[in-house]
Design an enzyme around this catalytic site. Sequence first.
Site, PDB file in Angstrom:
ATOM      1  N   HIS A 426       0.811  -1.212   0.000  1.00 57.54           N
ATOM      2  CA  HIS A 426       0.000   0.000   0.000  1.00 57.54           C
ATOM      3  C   HIS A 426       0.846   1.264   0.000  1.00 57.54           C
ATOM      4  CE1 HIS A 426      -2.132   3.281   2.096  1.00 57.54           C
ATOM      5  NE2 HIS A 426      -3.084   2.941   1.251  1.00 57.54           N
ATOM      6  N   ARG A 517      30.325  -3.441 -16.723  1.00 62.34           N
ATOM      7  CA  ARG A 517      31.350  -3.903 -15.798  1.00 62.34           C
ATOM      8  C   ARG A 517      30.798  -4.996 -14.891  1.00 62.34           C
ATOM      9  NH1 ARG A 517      31.650   1.768 -15.311  1.00 62.34           N
ATOM     10  NH2 ARG A 517      33.464   2.697 -16.342  1.00 62.34           N
ATOM     11  N   ARG A 584      32.365  -6.877 -20.165  1.00 59.81           N
ATOM     12  CA  ARG A 584      33.778  -7.164 -19.929  1.00 59.81           C
ATOM     13  C   ARG A 584      33.905  -8.284 -18.902  1.00 59.81           C
ATOM     14  NH1 ARG A 584      37.243  -2.302 -17.652  1.00 59.81           N
ATOM     15  NH2 ARG A 584      36.195  -2.917 -15.725  1.00 59.81           N
ATOM     16  N   GLU A 686      44.298  -1.757 -24.257  1.00 55.45           N
ATOM     17  CA  GLU A 686      44.689  -0.916 -23.132  1.00 55.45           C
ATOM     18  C   GLU A 686      46.170  -1.027 -22.779  1.00 55.45           C
ATOM     19  OE1 GLU A 686      42.297  -2.186 -19.780  1.00 55.45           O
ATOM     20  OE2 GLU A 686      42.322  -4.245 -20.487  1.00 55.45           O
ATOM     21  N   GLY A 707      40.653   1.090 -23.915  1.00 57.72           N
ATOM     22  CA  GLY A 707      40.579   1.431 -22.497  1.00 57.72           C
ATOM     23  C   GLY A 707      41.580   2.530 -22.193  1.00 57.72           C
ATOM     24  N   SER A 708      41.128   3.763 -22.279  1.00 55.28           N
ATOM     25  CA  SER A 708      42.061   4.894 -22.189  1.00 55.28           C
ATOM     26  C   SER A 708      42.691   5.024 -20.807  1.00 55.28           C
ATOM     27  CB  SER A 708      41.351   6.194 -22.564  1.00 55.28           C
ATOM     28  OG  SER A 708      40.218   6.415 -21.739  1.00 55.28           O
ATOM     29  N   ASN A 709      42.038   4.525 -19.763  1.00 57.01           N
ATOM     30  CA  ASN A 709      42.600   4.651 -18.412  1.00 57.01           C
ATOM     31  C   ASN A 709      43.918   3.886 -18.298  1.00 57.01           C
ATOM     32  OD1 ASN A 709      40.146   5.869 -18.042  1.00 57.01           O
ATOM     33  ND2 ASN A 709      39.325   4.334 -16.659  1.00 57.01           N
ATOM     34  N   ASP A 710      43.870   2.574 -18.605  1.00 59.90           N
ATOM     35  CA  ASP A 710      45.087   1.772 -18.504  1.00 59.90           C
ATOM     36  C   ASP A 710      46.080   2.105 -19.609  1.00 59.90           C
ATOM     37  OD1 ASP A 710      44.916   0.312 -16.171  1.00 59.90           O
ATOM     38  OD2 ASP A 710      43.631  -1.216 -17.059  1.00 59.90           O
ATOM     39  N   CYS A 756      35.921   2.927 -24.417  1.00 59.40           N
ATOM     40  CA  CYS A 756      35.079   2.798 -23.232  1.00 59.40           C
ATOM     41  C   CYS A 756      35.758   3.359 -21.986  1.00 59.40           C
ATOM     42  CB  CYS A 756      34.689   1.335 -22.997  1.00 59.40           C
ATOM     43  SG  CYS A 756      36.097   0.238 -22.727  1.00 59.40           S
TER      44      CYS A 756
END
Length: 801
Positions: A426, A517, A584, A686, A707-710, A756
């Site tokens: 409710h 992820r 991934r 990456e 994977g631009s971060n790594d 990504c």
Amino acid sequence: MTFQYIRFFSELSINDVNMVGGKNASLGEMYCELAPQGITVPNGFATTADAYWYFLHHNQLQKPIADALASLDVRDTDALAVTGAKIRQWIVNAELPSDFIQEIEQAYQQLETEYGAGVDVAVRSSATAEDLPDASFAGQQETHLNISGSGELLHSCRQIFASLFTNRAISYRTDKGFDHMSVALSLGVQKMVRSDKASSGVMFTIDTETGFCDVVLITAAWGLGENIVQGAVNPDEFYVFKPTLAAGFDPILKRQLGSKKLRLIYSDGHTHSGSTRNIKVDRELQDQFCINDDEVTALAKMAVTIEQHYSRKAGHRMPMDIEWAKDGDTGELFIVQARPETVESTKSLHALENHVLEQRGEVLVKGKSIGSKVATGKIRVILEPSQMHELQANEILVTDITDPDWEPVMKIAGAIVTNRGGRTCHAAIVARELGIPAIVGTNIATQALHTNNEVTVSCAEGDTGFVYQGLLPHHTEHIDMTTIPRPKHTNIMLNLANPEIAFETSMLPNSGVGLARMEFIINNSIRIHPNALLNFEQLPADKQQQISLLTNGYDKPETFYVQRLAEGIATIAAAFYPKPVIVRLSDFKSNEYAALIGGDLFEPVEENPMLGFRGASRYPSSDFADAFALECKALSQVRNAMGLSNVAVMIPFVRTVDEGQRVIDLLANHGLARGESGLKVYLMCELPANVLLADQFLELCDGFSIGSNDLTQLTLGVDRDSSILGDYDERNEAVLKLIEMSVDACHKAGKYVGICGQAPSDFPEITEFLVSKGIDSISLNPDSVIAMSKLIVGLENQQAD
């Protein structure tokens, strides 16, 4: 036999709302039209609106009731209570006309002929103005269960006629602009389903929080269904995906075990108010799902059949709110009510209202979120209905559960938080209709929260709602989806980790998910290291106890892992179906895996986990191969059992070509062969090695996701987890050069290339660079999609010029 004031379900259709109200007209419609399609509705009959007016006229009650209500101010709760009680007493003490009594007795005898002497029936109300597109009338009138014999039935008739004038019903009609004396009440008398010996629940053919229309939400609890409607129990929940269900798959996207501490059953003796009572549920049954997967699927198919039928009748999509019951004697599943869903289905498909909590604080309690809004204010803990009047405007109402008697004060609350209840209780239904946030099923709200404390109630973070200490900043974004331009050449995809926000996020303009992820699902929905589940019997007792609490309802510990992981992936895949969703494979570092329950027993201690035992090197390793098999089993279940073939697989952190080949072979051994049933397998690009040997790596797969971060970390030799080094920047010329090389290599090989990493979400100049290089897709965080879409369209237009 011809009746003047009664119609059996076999004589009714949805066109008879004015005669018998929405609920009874719907029961007649399904009883007559949907039985050939497998929808089983217990037989029964309805009294007509004319019978109600005849009853009032026979006792000369119209004018006294109208006069009593004419001068009533429903905001005066004391006056409302006095007036409502007086009118109800008039009706309960009134005389039923003798010819009406005779018809009720004869109709009941017909049910006895069909079902046996003293047949047990449910007596429900069906108002002639209810179940309209903008008004649910949820729980406004009474329901009596397990009524047996014509004497009890006649007593219930008067009681339920009187319930048209409960305090909440009077208040609700006033708020909705209905003339009290224009609404009639029909009684629905229906054979009871012995769900007291089994289970029952409610299902919606739409996600009640986001309006996502491709799922069926099913709630279930032990015993008769009133406990779920009233919010007295926290039920089991299931989500089923409609499109692949129709194709013959079993797409149960989510199973969530509820506590189900109470069970409503028949009483041994009879009372005039319906002979039912609540009993406590044994712990063993609390820890079990109260319906199995086959029953979940069967119910979902019924729900879809009902929705399709009513949609055809209406000439447009008609999401439905349906009550079901399982008979404990026969094992059959029955539909006992169906009506239009009246909140999410009436919202604009083009207007997006995004509520953003700008910072988080100390979590005081959490539960199931209702709606997606944020509210701040002072708490008002109310333990008894008699204290309702203490609630002040915009205060946060905290209580055990609510029922329809609370509605006159609920409308002034800033938010609602309850100990008990599920998504279909409710409090949840009323909160949605009022447009205020609610958190239900917290278990501890009335103990953990205190009157006058200032808090923030957040339902803007997915399936779980949080009550935070203090008044936290938040804002609302209003977005007209029709004004957002779509790029012509560059696909905008999403980075997504949390399945709880997938349905809502899918409404943004997008071409799918470029990075789903898996780690978020493992960390939040599973919380246990896969090797701890595989080696449960060898674990220390304290670890076993922790794991046992989390894996209740599952036959084996590893089943819990596979099913939870599959459900999280499937929820994201379903939200965006049939668009591609690139999942991934797990990319936890050893220190992150060690933080899971039992993880410290199976993980090495590394000096720099960022460069250690992670990604592709894990999967074939003897220390992790069995855990990886569970991961593959979950992915296979999503694609093959649930039919979500839009899921693609991405392999992270592939150091060498040989290592990539080993993982490709391993995936095939686990039923995930590249190309089979359209499966695409991508590599994360990456490492500089991926770029320098791109032609060799691309022979293994269907393309790259950068994977631009790594890639930045390994190009510049910078630890992105280090707070000392300040030179981590994706805009560095060397990083951009490697990105350009990888894009060119994919174009040359005729393979897909996307990005990504975080960079495009943070830096417009990187987005500009990528568009200029002709990248196939840019995967963004949801909060940057709209701004970047506009930017990309502008860049494409410049290129065209």
